[in-house]
Structures are given as structure tokens and as C-alpha cells.
Design an enzyme around this catalytic site. Sequence first.
Site, short mmCIF file in Angstrom:
data_model
loop_
_atom_site.label_atom_id
_atom_site.label_comp_id
_atom_site.label_asym_id
_atom_site.label_seq_id
_atom_site.Cartn_x
_atom_site.Cartn_y
_atom_site.Cartn_z
N ASN A 149 -1.70 -0.22 7.34
CA ASN A 149 -1.20 -1.58 7.59
C ASN A 149 -0.38 -2.18 6.45
OD1 ASN A 149 -3.27 -2.26 5.90
ND2 ASN A 149 -4.51 -3.32 7.42
N ARG A 171 2.79 -7.17 9.11
CA ARG A 171 2.13 -6.10 9.88
C ARG A 171 2.62 -6.07 11.32
NH1 ARG A 171 -3.88 -7.38 7.39
NH2 ARG A 171 -3.81 -5.96 5.59
N THR A 210 -5.36 -7.81 10.56
CA THR A 210 -5.69 -6.50 9.97
C THR A 210 -5.18 -5.36 10.85
OG1 THR A 210 -7.65 -7.51 9.01
CG2 THR A 210 -7.61 -5.11 9.09
N LYS A 235 0.84 -1.19 0.00
CA LYS A 235 0.00 0.00 0.00
C LYS A 235 0.88 1.26 0.00
CE LYS A 235 -3.83 -2.41 2.35
NZ LYS A 235 -4.66 -2.47 3.58
N GLU A 278 -9.17 -10.40 -7.95
CA GLU A 278 -8.31 -9.24 -7.77
C GLU A 278 -7.16 -9.23 -8.79
OE1 GLU A 278 -7.38 -9.45 -3.59
OE2 GLU A 278 -9.44 -8.99 -3.01
N HIS A 300 -1.72 -5.53 1.37
CA HIS A 300 -2.99 -6.22 1.14
C HIS A 300 -2.71 -7.65 0.67
CE1 HIS A 300 -6.94 -7.25 -0.50
NE2 HIS A 300 -6.28 -7.74 -1.54
N TYR A 351 -12.39 -2.66 -3.19
CA TYR A 351 -12.93 -2.71 -1.83
C TYR A 351 -14.46 -2.62 -1.80
CZ TYR A 351 -8.31 -2.36 0.45
OH TYR A 351 -7.04 -2.61 0.91
P1 DAT Z 1 -7.55 -7.13 5.45
O1 DAT Z 1 -6.77 -6.04 4.74
O2 DAT Z 1 -6.78 -7.67 6.62
O3 DAT Z 1 -8.05 -8.19 4.51
P2 DAT Z 1 -10.29 -6.14 5.50
O4 DAT Z 1 -10.45 -6.80 4.16
O5 DAT Z 1 -11.28 -6.45 6.56
O6 DAT Z 1 -8.82 -6.43 6.11
O7 DAT Z 1 -10.27 -4.56 5.32
C1 DAT Z 1 -9.57 -3.97 4.24
C2 DAT Z 1 -8.80 -2.77 4.75
O8 DAT Z 1 -9.72 -1.81 5.26
C3 DAT Z 1 -7.87 -3.06 5.91
O9 DAT Z 1 -6.60 -3.56 5.49
C4 DAT Z 1 -7.75 -1.72 6.56
C5 DAT Z 1 -9.15 -1.15 6.38
N1 DAT Z 1 -9.96 -1.42 7.57
C6 DAT Z 1 -10.56 -2.60 7.92
N2 DAT Z 1 -11.21 -2.51 9.09
C7 DAT Z 1 -11.01 -1.23 9.51
C8 DAT Z 1 -11.43 -0.50 10.65
N3 DAT Z 1 -12.18 -1.06 11.61
N4 DAT Z 1 -11.03 0.80 10.75
C9 DAT Z 1 -10.29 1.38 9.80
N5 DAT Z 1 -9.87 0.75 8.68
C10 DAT Z 1 -10.21 -0.54 8.54
MG MG Z 2 -9.46 -8.10 2.98
#
Ligand code: DAT
Ligand code: MG
Length: 151
Positions: free
Chosen positions: A114, A104, A93, A11, A128, A117, A51
Amino acid sequence: EQVEQTYIMVKPDGVQRGLVGEIISRFERKGFKLTGLKLFQCHKELAEEHYKDLKTKSFYPTLIDYITSGPVVCMVWEGVGVVASARKLIGSTNPLQAEPGTIRGDLAVQTGRNVVHGSDSPENGKRETALWFKEGELCEWTPAQAPWLME
Ligand code: DAT
Ligand code: MG
């Protein structure tokens, strides 16, 4: 033992912090095969499609701004079990909850920054990959080390 594909992305924070080599290195050393790689400035439409499952979340607008805030490094990695294994290498995450030894866990402190991805299922790995890469951008090849990784 089916070969899977996963979409991994450094990212904008990872690129700005000079962590690209470190992150690529962890997947390389594990033994997965790189089949796609590029530096890319993501536009809003692509970020929104990537997303789309998170559209209703309160953090969605901030997430889209973050992902489009600078260049990202897009990658496709292949291998048996690569999707789940890459998620383990990446860690939880929320970086404060991510185990030490994960990307991470070692390199980040906040969910909104973080650094990396990784696709969450083989289906999303394919989806994707198709979203971020055109067909001619991927490379099918046999690494010289292949027989030393898998019997
Ligand atoms: P991951 O990236 O671990 O697959 P995810 O798909 O649930 O996690 O979410 C995508 C991204 O969105 C994640 O890397 C960071 C952001 N995100 C997720 N939950 C969040 C939250 N509660 N507050 C802020 N950003 C968040
Ligand atoms: Mg995800």
C-alpha cells in the site's frame, strides 16, 4: 491550533515503482512543511519497533520482510492538523477500499503493497519521528510561502 508532526514513509514498493516524487508532491501541494527527508535501508530491529503494536498479527512477519525488502523514503511533515489530514491524503489501509484521489486509492491495489505509511495520532507522530530520525537530521525552517498558506 497546535502544530503537529507526522511521520510519513514511502514503502519499498513505492520507491521501486518510482512513486517517490508523486507522493512527496501531494504533501507539498497541500501546504504542509517538510522538516525531515532521507532514503534509508530499514533494518529488522527498527521495522519491529515501528510495528510493535502489530506483533501478534498473522501478517506481521510478512510485513517486516516487506518493509525491510528495499530502501524506503522517510519524511517528517509539520502543520496544524497534519496527522489526520495526512491519513486522509493517504486513504484506507486496503487500497481497494481507499477513495479515488487518495494516494492508496490512486496508486495501489493491495494492503500488503500500500505504498505509504502515515502516523495515526500526534503521539505516534512524535514517537515515530524520534524512532526514524536523529535530532540533527531534522530541519527547522520557515517556507517563503508561509504567509500565503495561513493568515
Ligand atoms: P495503516 O498503514 O493504514 O496505518 P495499520 O497500522 O493497521 O494500517 O497496519 C500497518 C500495515 O500493516 C498496513 O499498512 C499494511 C499491513 N496490514 C494491516 N492489516 C493487514 C492485513 N489484514 N493483512 C495484511 N497486511 C496488513
Ligand atoms: Mg498504522
